[in-house]
Design a protein around this motif. Structure first.
Motif, PDB file in Angstrom:
ATOM      1  N   GLY A 208       0.804  -1.221   0.000  1.00  0.00           N
ATOM      2  CA  GLY A 208       0.000   0.000   0.000  1.00  0.00           C
ATOM      3  C   GLY A 208       0.836   1.269   0.000  1.00  0.00           C
ATOM      4  O   GLY A 208       0.447   2.297   0.535  1.00  0.00           O
ATOM      5  N   TRP A 209       2.040   1.205  -0.598  1.00  0.00           N
ATOM      6  CA  TRP A 209       2.882   2.399  -0.733  1.00  0.00           C
ATOM      7  C   TRP A 209       2.615   3.058  -2.088  1.00  0.00           C
ATOM      8  O   TRP A 209       2.208   2.378  -3.042  1.00  0.00           O
ATOM      9  CB  TRP A 209       4.369   2.037  -0.735  1.00  0.00           C
ATOM     10  CG  TRP A 209       4.902   1.414   0.524  1.00  0.00           C
ATOM     11  CD1 TRP A 209       4.299   1.310   1.747  1.00  0.00           C
ATOM     12  CD2 TRP A 209       6.189   0.793   0.648  1.00  0.00           C
ATOM     13  NE1 TRP A 209       5.121   0.670   2.622  1.00  0.00           N
ATOM     14  CE2 TRP A 209       6.293   0.341   1.989  1.00  0.00           C
ATOM     15  CE3 TRP A 209       7.258   0.577  -0.224  1.00  0.00           C
ATOM     16  CZ2 TRP A 209       7.440  -0.313   2.454  1.00  0.00           C
ATOM     17  CZ3 TRP A 209       8.379  -0.075   0.238  1.00  0.00           C
ATOM     18  CH2 TRP A 209       8.469  -0.509   1.564  1.00  0.00           C
ATOM     19  N   LEU A 210       2.908   4.353  -2.173  1.00  0.00           N
ATOM     20  CA  LEU A 210       2.837   5.044  -3.464  1.00  0.00           C
ATOM     21  C   LEU A 210       4.184   4.914  -4.174  1.00  0.00           C
ATOM     22  O   LEU A 210       5.235   5.126  -3.561  1.00  0.00           O
ATOM     23  CB  LEU A 210       2.509   6.521  -3.265  1.00  0.00           C
ATOM     24  CG  LEU A 210       1.186   6.839  -2.564  1.00  0.00           C
ATOM     25  CD1 LEU A 210       1.020   8.359  -2.457  1.00  0.00           C
ATOM     26  CD2 LEU A 210       0.004   6.210  -3.301  1.00  0.00           C
ATOM     27  N   LEU A 211       4.151   4.599  -5.460  1.00  0.00           N
ATOM     28  CA  LEU A 211       5.368   4.611  -6.276  1.00  0.00           C
ATOM     29  C   LEU A 211       5.426   5.958  -6.988  1.00  0.00           C
ATOM     30  O   LEU A 211       4.581   6.263  -7.834  1.00  0.00           O
ATOM     31  CB  LEU A 211       5.342   3.455  -7.282  1.00  0.00           C
ATOM     32  CG  LEU A 211       6.565   3.355  -8.207  1.00  0.00           C
ATOM     33  CD1 LEU A 211       7.876   3.275  -7.424  1.00  0.00           C
ATOM     34  CD2 LEU A 211       6.436   2.165  -9.147  1.00  0.00           C
ATOM     35  N   MET A 212       6.406   6.763  -6.601  1.00  0.00           N
ATOM     36  CA  MET A 212       6.501   8.137  -7.129  1.00  0.00           C
ATOM     37  C   MET A 212       7.768   8.249  -7.975  1.00  0.00           C
ATOM     38  O   MET A 212       8.885   8.119  -7.461  1.00  0.00           O
ATOM     39  CB  MET A 212       6.545   9.137  -5.968  1.00  0.00           C
ATOM     40  CG  MET A 212       5.429   8.897  -4.927  1.00  0.00           C
ATOM     41  SD  MET A 212       4.997  10.359  -3.986  1.00  0.00           S
ATOM     42  CE  MET A 212       6.525  10.709  -3.142  1.00  0.00           C
ATOM     43  N   ALA A 232       9.850   0.061 -18.638  1.00  0.00           N
ATOM     44  CA  ALA A 232       9.669  -1.078 -17.724  1.00  0.00           C
ATOM     45  C   ALA A 232       8.225  -1.561 -17.729  1.00  0.00           C
ATOM     46  O   ALA A 232       7.894  -2.496 -17.007  1.00  0.00           O
ATOM     47  CB  ALA A 232      10.087  -0.690 -16.314  1.00  0.00           C
ATOM     48  N   ASP A 233       7.386  -0.874 -18.523  1.00  0.00           N
ATOM     49  CA  ASP A 233       6.013  -1.310 -18.660  1.00  0.00           C
ATOM     50  C   ASP A 233       5.256  -1.330 -17.325  1.00  0.00           C
ATOM     51  O   ASP A 233       4.517  -2.267 -17.042  1.00  0.00           O
ATOM     52  CB  ASP A 233       5.995  -2.718 -19.286  1.00  0.00           C
ATOM     53  CG  ASP A 233       4.780  -2.905 -20.189  1.00  0.00           C
ATOM     54  OD1 ASP A 233       4.098  -1.909 -20.441  1.00  0.00           O
ATOM     55  OD2 ASP A 233       4.520  -4.050 -20.599  1.00  0.00           O
ATOM     56  N   ILE A 234       5.478  -0.286 -16.546  1.00  0.00           N
ATOM     57  CA  ILE A 234       4.744  -0.161 -15.282  1.00  0.00           C
ATOM     58  C   ILE A 234       4.088   1.211 -15.235  1.00  0.00           C
ATOM     59  O   ILE A 234       4.379   2.068 -16.075  1.00  0.00           O
ATOM     60  CB  ILE A 234       5.687  -0.259 -14.057  1.00  0.00           C
ATOM     61  CG1 ILE A 234       6.830   0.757 -14.200  1.00  0.00           C
ATOM     62  CG2 ILE A 234       6.206  -1.678 -13.877  1.00  0.00           C
ATOM     63  CD1 ILE A 234       7.294   1.318 -12.912  1.00  0.00           C
ATOM     64  N   LEU A 235       3.205   1.439 -14.262  1.00  0.00           N
ATOM     65  CA  LEU A 235       2.614   2.750 -14.028  1.00  0.00           C
ATOM     66  C   LEU A 235       3.003   3.236 -12.639  1.00  0.00           C
ATOM     67  O   LEU A 235       2.914   2.469 -11.679  1.00  0.00           O
ATOM     68  CB  LEU A 235       1.082   2.655 -14.079  1.00  0.00           C
ATOM     69  CG  LEU A 235       0.412   2.578 -15.442  1.00  0.00           C
ATOM     70  CD1 LEU A 235      -1.090   2.372 -15.266  1.00  0.00           C
ATOM     71  CD2 LEU A 235       0.673   3.849 -16.224  1.00  0.00           C
ATOM     72  N   PRO A 236       3.422   4.480 -12.528  1.00  0.00           N
ATOM     73  CA  PRO A 236       3.632   5.036 -11.185  1.00  0.00           C
ATOM     74  C   PRO A 236       2.285   5.479 -10.592  1.00  0.00           C
ATOM     75  O   PRO A 236       1.277   5.517 -11.308  1.00  0.00           O
ATOM     76  CB  PRO A 236       4.530   6.243 -11.430  1.00  0.00           C
ATOM     77  CG  PRO A 236       4.379   6.596 -12.867  1.00  0.00           C
ATOM     78  CD  PRO A 236       3.777   5.423 -13.588  1.00  0.00           C
ATOM     79  N   ASP A 237       2.297   5.840  -9.303  1.00  0.00           N
ATOM     80  CA  ASP A 237       1.110   6.468  -8.707  1.00  0.00           C
ATOM     81  C   ASP A 237       1.217   7.982  -8.792  1.00  0.00           C
ATOM     82  O   ASP A 237       0.200   8.671  -8.855  1.00  0.00           O
ATOM     83  CB  ASP A 237       0.982   6.039  -7.239  1.00  0.00           C
ATOM     84  CG  ASP A 237       0.854   4.529  -7.127  1.00  0.00           C
ATOM     85  OD1 ASP A 237      -0.163   3.993  -7.594  1.00  0.00           O
ATOM     86  OD2 ASP A 237       1.792   3.891  -6.610  1.00  0.00           O
ATOM     87  N   VAL A 238       2.460   8.470  -8.758  1.00  0.00           N
ATOM     88  CA  VAL A 238       2.703   9.909  -8.794  1.00  0.00           C
ATOM     89  C   VAL A 238       3.905  10.144  -9.701  1.00  0.00           C
ATOM     90  O   VAL A 238       4.905   9.445  -9.582  1.00  0.00           O
ATOM     91  CB  VAL A 238       3.011  10.463  -7.375  1.00  0.00           C
ATOM     92  CG1 VAL A 238       3.316  11.962  -7.429  1.00  0.00           C
ATOM     93  CG2 VAL A 238       1.863  10.175  -6.411  1.00  0.00           C
ATOM     94  N   MET A 239       3.791  11.129 -10.613  1.00  0.00           N
ATOM     95  CA  MET A 239       4.894  11.399 -11.539  1.00  0.00           C
ATOM     96  C   MET A 239       5.123  12.911 -11.685  1.00  0.00           C
ATOM     97  O   MET A 239       4.378  13.575 -12.401  1.00  0.00           O
ATOM     98  CB  MET A 239       4.589  10.795 -12.917  1.00  0.00           C
ATOM     99  CG  MET A 239       5.638  11.174 -13.961  1.00  0.00           C
ATOM    100  SD  MET A 239       5.423  10.315 -15.524  1.00  0.00           S
ATOM    101  CE  MET A 239       3.867  10.995 -16.108  1.00  0.00           C
TER     102      MET A 239
END
Ligand SMILES: *Cc1c(COP(=O)(O)O)cnc(C)c1O
Length: 396
Positions: A208-212, A232-239
């Motif tokens: 449950g952490w944000l990936l920024m 890397a074919d991923i989505l961040p939560d904050v950019m």
């Protein structure tokens, strides 16, 4: 005596105008721009479509404040969400402001979950800006020295080391976010590996952490994709974004997704200038031209010419530690400090930069041509060669 405060060891030239990938100094000398104002001038200088759009915009509206909505802001936010697969945007004016907003989102996200002192994982060699919070998140003692006490709430780990993340998690139940550059810029063009970003995504989901992901320098097409984490074919939560987004007009943006997109409510964050019509028009025009002219593919293509060319011309030259990066974000690491190469290149008509003492950094505008990429190689490679083969004492 200059009345400009002494915060930069400036190069001994003054620039007066530019066109495309070229700039001229006040003595009339021309330089190939291998730095684009530190990854800012995406469309180079005096791009006809940007000039026309900005000229038109100043005759309409420059500033309104955030008390009123403007269609241009809606349009740019929609575009950024479309390109990133994310949900909404907060506009500001610079990279550190975008990062400051990201840090506030991570903290409030923690508080909303009942965590009294939320902690954010940050990185060795990271650079996030020079406000008190962002210099505290930065992993460089030189940036922090003299400005203590630092802002608390950051846990530091080395890049590309998943065991270090798990150790930090085990030691600290108050972590709410991981904050990193997809490719560290100021720290020396150090990419986060794709598998590492994928592992971080998994860990953030589980905990449950944000990936920024700070894409202030590596975002906006520079690496050959819209955003560097997309490799890397991923989505961040904050950019956080800034630098290249306005092609030279100051602008910053925090793009958010999912729960992170709804952490702020009215009164939680703000800015007077952020999201102004002039900056929004610059951002929209930049993205539009990038798309119409295929500038991301061009960045990948020209980047390859530069990397291949430097490798070829410097094969067998001792002292090259590593050549790395992606697209038009390139680092050439030498085995010794090499800041003097900046001056030698400038004298040869090429603007570049050295970061982290021994990494030659190339960030040309995305409108670079194949011929200009080759020209950059032909100027730079012999300079690096002669620097590395001169007696060591002169290099020190
Ligand atoms: C440049 C940079 C910043 C700071 O941006 P400013 O506009 O100078 O405040 C933050 N993060 C990264 C990755 C950067 O390269």
């Amino acid at each position: 005596m200059s009345h400009i405060m002494n915060t930069y060891a400036r190069q001994p030239i003054s620039l007066s105008h530019g066109e495309g990938a070229w700039v001229w100094d006040t003595e009339g000398r021309r330089y190939l721009d291998g730095l684009s104002g530190i990854a800012v001038n995406t469309l180079g200088h005096k791009h006809p479509k940007l000039v026309a759009a900005l000229q038109d915009q100043v005759t309409k509206l420059i500033h309104t404040s955030n008390i009123y909505g403007i269609p241009l802001g809606e349009q740019l936010a929609t575009k950024l969400c479309e390109l990133s697969g994310m949900d909404n945007v907060f506009f500001c004016n610079s990279g550190l402001e975008a990062n400051e907003a990201a840090i506030k989102i991570a903290r409030k996200y923690g508080h909303d979950k009942g965590i009294a002192e939320p902690q954010i994982i940050v990185y060795e060699k990271a650079f996030h800006g020079r406000s008190l919070a962002t210099l505290s998140a930065t992993g460089n003692a030189k940036v922090q020295k003299g400005f203590e006490p630092l802002v608390p709430g950051f846990v530091r780990v080395p890049l590309n080391d998943i065991a270090a993340i798990e150790a930090a998690a085990a030691a600290n139940p108050s972590i709410t976010a991981v904050f990193l550059e997809a490719i560290q810029g100021e720290g020396g063009i150090n990419p986060a590996r794709a598998e590492y970003l994928q592992a971080l995504r998994r860990i953030c989901d589980e905990r449950g952490w944000l990936l920024m992901i700070d894409e202030v320098q590596c975002g906006i097409g520079r690496t050959g994709k819209w955003f560097a984490h997309q490799w890397a074919d991923i989505l961040p939560d904050v950019m956080p974004l800034a630098k290249g987004l306005g092609s030279g007009v100051p602008i910053g943006a925090v793009v958010a997704r999912g729960v992170a997109a709804h952490v702020f409510g009215p009164g939680n964050h703000g800015t007077t200038f952020g999201g102004n019509p002039l900056a929004m028009r610059a951002g929209l025009t930049t993205l539009q031209v990038m798309q119409e002219d295929g500038l991301m593919a061009n960045a990948a293509h020209c980047g390859q010419i530069i990397v291949d060319g430097i490798r070829k011309q410097l094969t067998g030259t001792p002292g090259i530690a590593e050549i790395r990066g992606q697209g038009l974000m390139i680092g050439i690491e030498l085995d010794r400090p090499c800041t003097e190469i900046v001056g030698r290149a400038r004298e040869a008509g090429l603007l570049i930069n050295v970061t982290a003492d021994r990494v030659i950094r190339l960030l040309p505008p995305l409108i670079f041509t194949s011929a200009q990429a080759q020209q950059l190689v032909d100027i730079l490679a012999p300079i690096i060669h002669s620097f590395l083969t001169q007696p060591q004492s002169a290099a020190a």
